[in-house]
Structures are given as structure tokens and as C-alpha cells.
Design a protein around this motif. Structure first.
Motif, PDB file in Angstrom:
ATOM      1  N   MET A  50       0.843  -1.187   0.000  1.00 17.74           N
ATOM      2  CA  MET A  50       0.000   0.000   0.000  1.00 17.74           C
ATOM      3  C   MET A  50       0.885   1.247   0.000  1.00 17.74           C
ATOM      4  SD  MET A  50      -2.917   1.177   2.754  1.00 17.74           S
ATOM      5  CE  MET A  50      -4.279   0.202   2.196  1.00 17.74           C
ATOM      6  N   ASP A  51       0.510   2.221  -0.812  1.00 17.52           N
ATOM      7  CA  ASP A  51       1.271   3.467  -0.858  1.00 17.52           C
ATOM      8  C   ASP A  51       1.076   4.253   0.419  1.00 17.52           C
ATOM      9  OD1 ASP A  51       2.475   3.122  -3.275  1.00 17.52           O
ATOM     10  OD2 ASP A  51       0.952   4.201  -4.426  1.00 17.52           O
ATOM     11  N   LYS A  52       2.077   5.036   0.725  1.00 19.71           N
ATOM     12  CA  LYS A  52       1.996   5.881   1.908  1.00 19.71           C
ATOM     13  C   LYS A  52       1.753   7.319   1.481  1.00 19.71           C
ATOM     14  CE  LYS A  52       5.027   3.089   4.831  1.00 19.71           C
ATOM     15  NZ  LYS A  52       6.227   3.109   5.684  1.00 19.71           N
ATOM     16  N   VAL A  53       1.140   8.077   2.376  1.00 20.89           N
ATOM     17  CA  VAL A  53       0.892   9.493   2.114  1.00 20.89           C
ATOM     18  C   VAL A  53       1.655  10.324   3.145  1.00 20.89           C
ATOM     19  CG1 VAL A  53      -1.348   9.214   1.005  1.00 20.89           C
ATOM     20  CG2 VAL A  53      -1.236   9.446   3.483  1.00 20.89           C
ATOM     21  N   LYS A  54       2.039  11.498   2.704  1.00 17.67           N
ATOM     22  CA  LYS A  54       2.807  12.397   3.554  1.00 17.67           C
ATOM     23  C   LYS A  54       1.852  13.205   4.426  1.00 17.67           C
ATOM     24  CE  LYS A  54       6.223  15.960   2.494  1.00 17.67           C
ATOM     25  NZ  LYS A  54       6.695  16.734   1.372  1.00 17.67           N
ATOM     26  N   TYR A  55       2.245  13.418   5.671  1.00 18.46           N
ATOM     27  CA  TYR A  55       1.491  14.329   6.516  1.00 18.46           C
ATOM     28  C   TYR A  55       2.470  15.181   7.309  1.00 18.46           C
ATOM     29  CZ  TYR A  55       2.231  10.921  10.324  1.00 18.46           C
ATOM     30  OH  TYR A  55       2.776  10.065  11.246  1.00 18.46           O
ATOM     31  N   GLU A  56       2.013  16.358   7.693  1.00 25.53           N
ATOM     32  CA  GLU A  56       2.864  17.274   8.436  1.00 25.53           C
ATOM     33  C   GLU A  56       2.139  17.759   9.682  1.00 25.53           C
ATOM     34  OE1 GLU A  56       5.671  19.173   5.043  1.00 25.53           O
ATOM     35  OE2 GLU A  56       3.706  20.103   5.239  1.00 25.53           O
ATOM     36  N   MET A  57       2.906  18.013  10.707  1.00 21.12           N
ATOM     37  CA  MET A  57       2.346  18.491  11.966  1.00 21.12           C
ATOM     38  C   MET A  57       3.240  19.609  12.496  1.00 21.12           C
ATOM     39  SD  MET A  57       1.598  14.764  13.676  1.00 21.12           S
ATOM     40  CE  MET A  57       0.456  15.319  14.943  1.00 21.12           C
ATOM     41  N   GLU A  83       9.708  34.782  12.409  1.00 20.70           N
ATOM     42  CA  GLU A  83      10.599  35.947  12.328  1.00 20.70           C
ATOM     43  C   GLU A  83      10.136  37.101  13.202  1.00 20.70           C
ATOM     44  OE1 GLU A  83      11.592  37.258   8.395  1.00 20.70           O
ATOM     45  OE2 GLU A  83      12.036  35.209   7.744  1.00 20.70           O
ATOM     46  N   ILE A  84       8.836  37.271  13.331  1.00 18.76           N
ATOM     47  CA  ILE A  84       8.312  38.415  14.082  1.00 18.76           C
ATOM     48  C   ILE A  84       8.189  38.114  15.574  1.00 18.76           C
ATOM     49  CG2 ILE A  84       6.342  39.984  14.347  1.00 18.76           C
ATOM     50  CD1 ILE A  84       5.945  39.438  11.227  1.00 18.76           C
ATOM     51  N   THR A  85       7.510  37.013  15.907  1.00 17.37           N
ATOM     52  CA  THR A  85       7.248  36.717  17.320  1.00 17.37           C
ATOM     53  C   THR A  85       8.382  35.931  17.979  1.00 17.37           C
ATOM     54  OG1 THR A  85       6.161  34.620  16.832  1.00 17.37           O
ATOM     55  CG2 THR A  85       4.764  36.603  16.871  1.00 17.37           C
ATOM     56  N   LYS A  86       9.264  35.347  17.167  1.00 18.68           N
ATOM     57  CA  LYS A  86      10.355  34.481  17.642  1.00 18.68           C
ATOM     58  C   LYS A  86       9.826  33.203  18.284  1.00 18.68           C
ATOM     59  CE  LYS A  86      13.503  37.331  16.263  1.00 18.68           C
ATOM     60  NZ  LYS A  86      13.832  37.169  14.868  1.00 18.68           N
ATOM     61  N   ASP A  87       8.550  32.880  18.071  1.00 10.26           N
ATOM     62  CA  ASP A  87       7.990  31.632  18.582  1.00 10.26           C
ATOM     63  C   ASP A  87       8.663  30.460  17.877  1.00 10.26           C
ATOM     64  OD1 ASP A  87       6.260  32.998  20.230  1.00 10.26           O
ATOM     65  OD2 ASP A  87       4.521  32.771  18.921  1.00 10.26           O
ATOM     66  N   VAL A  88       8.954  29.425  18.637  1.00  9.24           N
ATOM     67  CA  VAL A  88       9.635  28.238  18.108  1.00  9.24           C
ATOM     68  C   VAL A  88       8.621  27.109  17.927  1.00  9.24           C
ATOM     69  CG1 VAL A  88      11.415  26.500  18.585  1.00  9.24           C
ATOM     70  CG2 VAL A  88      11.783  28.892  19.267  1.00  9.24           C
ATOM     71  N   SER A  89       8.660  26.479  16.763  1.00  8.31           N
ATOM     72  CA  SER A  89       7.813  25.314  16.508  1.00  8.31           C
ATOM     73  C   SER A  89       8.671  24.181  15.979  1.00  8.31           C
ATOM     74  CB  SER A  89       6.743  25.629  15.452  1.00  8.31           C
ATOM     75  OG  SER A  89       5.789  26.509  15.973  1.00  8.31           O
ATOM     76  N   LEU A  90       8.232  22.966  16.281  1.00  9.06           N
ATOM     77  CA  LEU A  90       8.875  21.791  15.709  1.00  9.06           C
ATOM     78  C   LEU A  90       7.925  21.259  14.654  1.00  9.06           C
ATOM     79  CD1 LEU A  90      11.269  19.846  15.749  1.00  9.06           C
ATOM     80  CD2 LEU A  90      10.041  18.482  17.438  1.00  9.06           C
ATOM     81  N   MET A  91       8.393  21.241  13.408  1.00  9.35           N
ATOM     82  CA  MET A  91       7.602  20.761  12.280  1.00  9.35           C
ATOM     83  C   MET A  91       7.974  19.299  12.028  1.00  9.35           C
ATOM     84  SD  MET A  91       6.199  23.666  11.701  1.00  9.35           S
ATOM     85  CE  MET A  91       5.294  23.367  10.199  1.00  9.35           C
ATOM     86  N   ILE A  92       6.959  18.454  11.978  1.00  9.49           N
ATOM     87  CA  ILE A  92       7.179  17.032  11.729  1.00  9.49           C
ATOM     88  C   ILE A  92       6.624  16.686  10.356  1.00  9.49           C
ATOM     89  CG2 ILE A  92       6.604  14.671  12.471  1.00  9.49           C
ATOM     90  CD1 ILE A  92       8.334  16.201  14.541  1.00  9.49           C
ATOM     91  N   THR A  93       7.427  16.014   9.557  1.00 13.72           N
ATOM     92  CA  THR A  93       6.954  15.474   8.285  1.00 13.72           C
ATOM     93  C   THR A  93       7.152  13.968   8.370  1.00 13.72           C
ATOM     94  OG1 THR A  93       7.699  17.456   7.123  1.00 13.72           O
ATOM     95  CG2 THR A  93       7.234  15.515   5.763  1.00 13.72           C
ATOM     96  N   ASP A  94       6.094  13.214   8.063  1.00 11.41           N
ATOM     97  CA  ASP A  94       6.192  11.764   8.130  1.00 11.41           C
ATOM     98  C   ASP A  94       5.247  11.170   7.097  1.00 11.41           C
ATOM     99  OD1 ASP A  94       6.972   9.238   8.987  1.00 11.41           O
ATOM    100  OD2 ASP A  94       6.223   9.460  11.027  1.00 11.41           O
ATOM    101  N   PHE A  95       5.297   9.863   6.964  1.00  9.66           N
ATOM    102  CA  PHE A  95       4.441   9.150   6.017  1.00  9.66           C
ATOM    103  C   PHE A  95       3.709   8.036   6.749  1.00  9.66           C
ATOM    104  CE2 PHE A  95       7.548  11.164   3.393  1.00  9.66           C
ATOM    105  CZ  PHE A  95       6.922  11.420   2.179  1.00  9.66           C
ATOM    106  N   ALA A  96       2.490   7.758   6.286  1.00  8.72           N
ATOM    107  CA  ALA A  96       1.713   6.637   6.816  1.00  8.72           C
ATOM    108  C   ALA A  96       0.967   6.012   5.657  1.00  8.72           C
ATOM    109  CB  ALA A  96       0.725   7.125   7.879  1.00  8.72           C
TER     110      ALA A  96
END
Length: 131
Positions: A1-8, A90-103
Motif C-alpha cells: 500500500m502506498d503511503k501518504v505524507k502528513y505534516e504536523m 521571524e516576528i514573534t520568535k515563537d519556536v515550533s517543531l515541524m514534523i513530516t512523516d508518512f503513513a
């Protein structure tokens, strides 16, 4: 089965430099991603309750991101990967962790993958003291 990309996206209350240590080093990953993590060159070994998975380092940009491919996908010549990328507003300097994965292309599989990441990121926030 093919996997699809998702981001969080997960907002994290921590400096990008500190966060990078936790997503890119075996000792940092051992704190939240797996019970134990070892690396030999480009191969990372993740250990969970006695089971072991290996992943190949595809790319790494200091202070910014790490991208890995599970060895099973390497052997099957699949292009799937998972990436953890630090994003700073760039403006608020808020830090996020971006996750890219496949399922697998199935709603339950995608939801299960997302739930797993949510639990792991919750552990990461705990370790960072940003929970």
C-alpha cells in the motif's frame, strides 16, 4: 500500500539550539523518541522495549533539521522519510517543531501516526520543561 505524507506543527517553549540537541543527537533522542538511540556514521539505531529499528541519516542542517529514512524503506527503495525541522517565527520568535512523516493511505494509519507523534512530542516538551 502506498503511503501518504502528513505534516504536523508543535509549538515548543525552548531555544532552537537546545531543541536541536534533542532532535539530532543520540543522547537527546534517547530522552524522548526511543528508550535508547545509537549512531554509527549515517545509521541511527532506535531501541524500544527490546525491539530495534535502524534509520539512515539523509540530511542534517545544524540548528535547523534532521531527516531520516527507516532502513526497511531504504532496502525497498522507497522515498519515504521522516523529518524534524525547527521553525522560528521571524516576528514573534515563537519556536515550533515541524514534523513530516508518512503513513499508509488509510485514515486510521494516519491518525495512529499523528497520535504517536503527539505522545512523543508531549514527552519531549516534558524533558525540555515546556509542558
Amino acid at each position: 500500500m502506498d503511503k501518504v505524507k502528513y505534516e504536523m506543527e508543535f509549538p515548543i517553549q525552548a531555544s532552537p539550539a537546545l531543541l536541536y540537541q534533542y532532535i539530532s543527537t543520540p543522547s537527546g533522542l534517547s530522552e524522548w523518541f526511543a528508550d535508547n538511540v545509537n549512531s554509527r556514521g549515517e545509521v541511527y539505531t532506535f531501541i524500544w522495549e527490546g525491539s530495534e529499528e535502524k534509520a539512515k541519516l539523509l540530511s542534517k542542517k545544524s540548528g535547523e533539521r534532521i531527516k531520516l529514512r527507516w532502513m526497511e524503506d531504504v532496502e525497498n527503495e522507497d522515498a519515504y522519510f521522516f523529518e524534524m525541522r525547527i521553525q522560528v517565527d521571524e516576528i514573534t520568535k515563537d519556536v515550533s517543531l515541524m514534523i513530516t512523516d508518512f503513513a499508509e493511505d488509510d485514515e486510521d494509519e494516519i491518525n495512529e501516526g499523528k497520535m504517536l507523534w503527539e505522545n512523543m512530542i508531549s514527552d519531549l516538551k516534558h524533558v525540555l520543561g515546556s509542558a
